[in-house]
Design a protein around this motif. Structure first.
Motif, mmCIF file in Angstrom:
data_model
loop_
_atom_site.group_PDB
_atom_site.id
_atom_site.type_symbol
_atom_site.label_atom_id
_atom_site.label_comp_id
_atom_site.label_asym_id
_atom_site.label_seq_id
_atom_site.Cartn_x
_atom_site.Cartn_y
_atom_site.Cartn_z
ATOM 1 N N ALA A 151 -12.589 11.348 1.390
ATOM 2 C CA ALA A 151 -12.924 12.774 1.320
ATOM 3 C C ALA A 151 -11.706 13.605 0.934
ATOM 4 N N PHE A 152 -10.541 13.218 1.436
ATOM 5 C CA PHE A 152 -9.317 13.938 1.096
ATOM 6 C C PHE A 152 -8.993 13.766 -0.382
ATOM 7 N N GLU A 153 -9.091 12.543 -0.884
ATOM 8 C CA GLU A 153 -8.791 12.311 -2.301
ATOM 9 C C GLU A 153 -9.790 13.008 -3.212
ATOM 10 N N GLN A 154 -11.028 13.128 -2.786
ATOM 11 C CA GLN A 154 -12.007 13.852 -3.586
ATOM 12 C C GLN A 154 -11.634 15.328 -3.679
ATOM 13 N N ALA A 155 -11.223 15.903 -2.557
ATOM 14 C CA ALA A 155 -10.796 17.299 -2.563
ATOM 15 C C ALA A 155 -9.509 17.472 -3.363
ATOM 16 N N LEU A 156 -8.601 16.508 -3.265
ATOM 17 C CA LEU A 156 -7.348 16.580 -4.021
ATOM 18 C C LEU A 156 -7.614 16.466 -5.514
ATOM 19 N N GLN A 157 -8.545 15.628 -5.903
ATOM 20 C CA GLN A 157 -8.916 15.510 -7.316
ATOM 21 C C GLN A 157 -9.393 16.858 -7.859
#
Length: 261
Positions: A67-73
């Motif tokens: 979820a964090f990497e999706q938001a960072l993307q």
């Protein structure tokens, strides 16, 4: 993805110290010594963290939280609300979304180096005499105006002129009283210094940068600070200079992503 306040940096800083790929510019933000933004998957015990220096250098570390990497993307590739005009992302550990083929054009390669303090090229008594009646000065507050006029770097990383004068360990090369080359720490954190070195075009190929770096190294080692160097692998001048003054590679070249707004 939650933006942390400075009062919440401690857990992220602890996570970074166990990460391995250490960059003083990133640590300086985590230490709240330089400006930037820190985002984490949660506040109390973050598992994954993104740090962005105000000048744009950034790093992701910790274990993957989808979820964090999706938001960072979305933050990096869609919204692009960076602190600066571009993000310069250190990625010894690459988020999955940057490994996709469409991101290959954003990628280049850099090499991380650390000074070998036992090397005679870095710690010999003679710094070396550059050409054309040049002199080397351990810069202090009285040189800040001259440095800023010639190189425009005083506020690039450091918050104040006083911070630059007191903590950058700057060495200025002068030719006939004119600023010609500069070696200074873009950041100092965890007893390690991030080198930045510049030579004005009219004074290149005179040995000024090499002499300034050697004196800078000596200043750092006298304070038990370890100089680090990081540059693009296709920057042959920088790669050659750092190795000629005693820097050794830390591991293999790593991918580096430049993301423009």
């Amino acid at each position: 993805m939650v933006r942390l306040s400075p009062a919440q940096y401690a857990a992220a800083c602890e996570l970074y110290l166990g990460h391995g790929a250490y960059f003083p510019l990133i640590a300086a933000v985590l230490n709240n010594a330089q400006d930037g933004a820190i985002y984490a998957d949660c506040v109390e015990q973050p598992a994954q963290v993104y740090v962005e220096h105000a000048f744009g250098f950034a790093q992701v570390f910790g274990r993957t939280v989808p979820a964090f990497e999706q938001a960072l993307q979305r933050y990096l590739l869609v919204d692009k609300q960076f602190l600066s005009a571009k993000v310069r992302l250190y990625t010894p550990c690459i988020p999955a979304f940057l490994q996709r083929s469409e991101c290959h054009e954003l990628r280049s390669w850099r090499q991380h180096f650390q000074l070998d303090p036992s090397g005679t090229a870095s710690t010999g008594a003679a710094v070396g005499t550059p050409a054309r009646d040049a002199s080397l000065v351990a810069a202090d507050a009285s040189h800040v105006d001259l440095i800023e006029q010639a190189f425009g770097v005083v506020g690039r990383f450091w918050r104040t002129r006083e911070d630059f004068a007191n903590h950058s360990n700057a060495v200025l090369a002068l030719v006939e009283g004119q600023a010609a080359a500069l070696c200074y720490a873009a950041a100092v954190a965890g007893d390690r210094a991030e080198i930045d070195v510049l030579t004005l075009p009219a004074y290149r190929h005179l040995g000024l940068a090499k002499a300034a770096v050697r004196m800078f190294n000596q200043r750092c080692l006298a304070q038990n600070v370890m100089p680090l160097w990081d540059c693009f692998t296709n920057n042959t001048a920088s790669m050659g200079l750092c190795q000629s003054v005693g820097f050794l590679p830390l591991g293999e070249p790593y991918p580096f992503f430049t993301i423009n707004r």
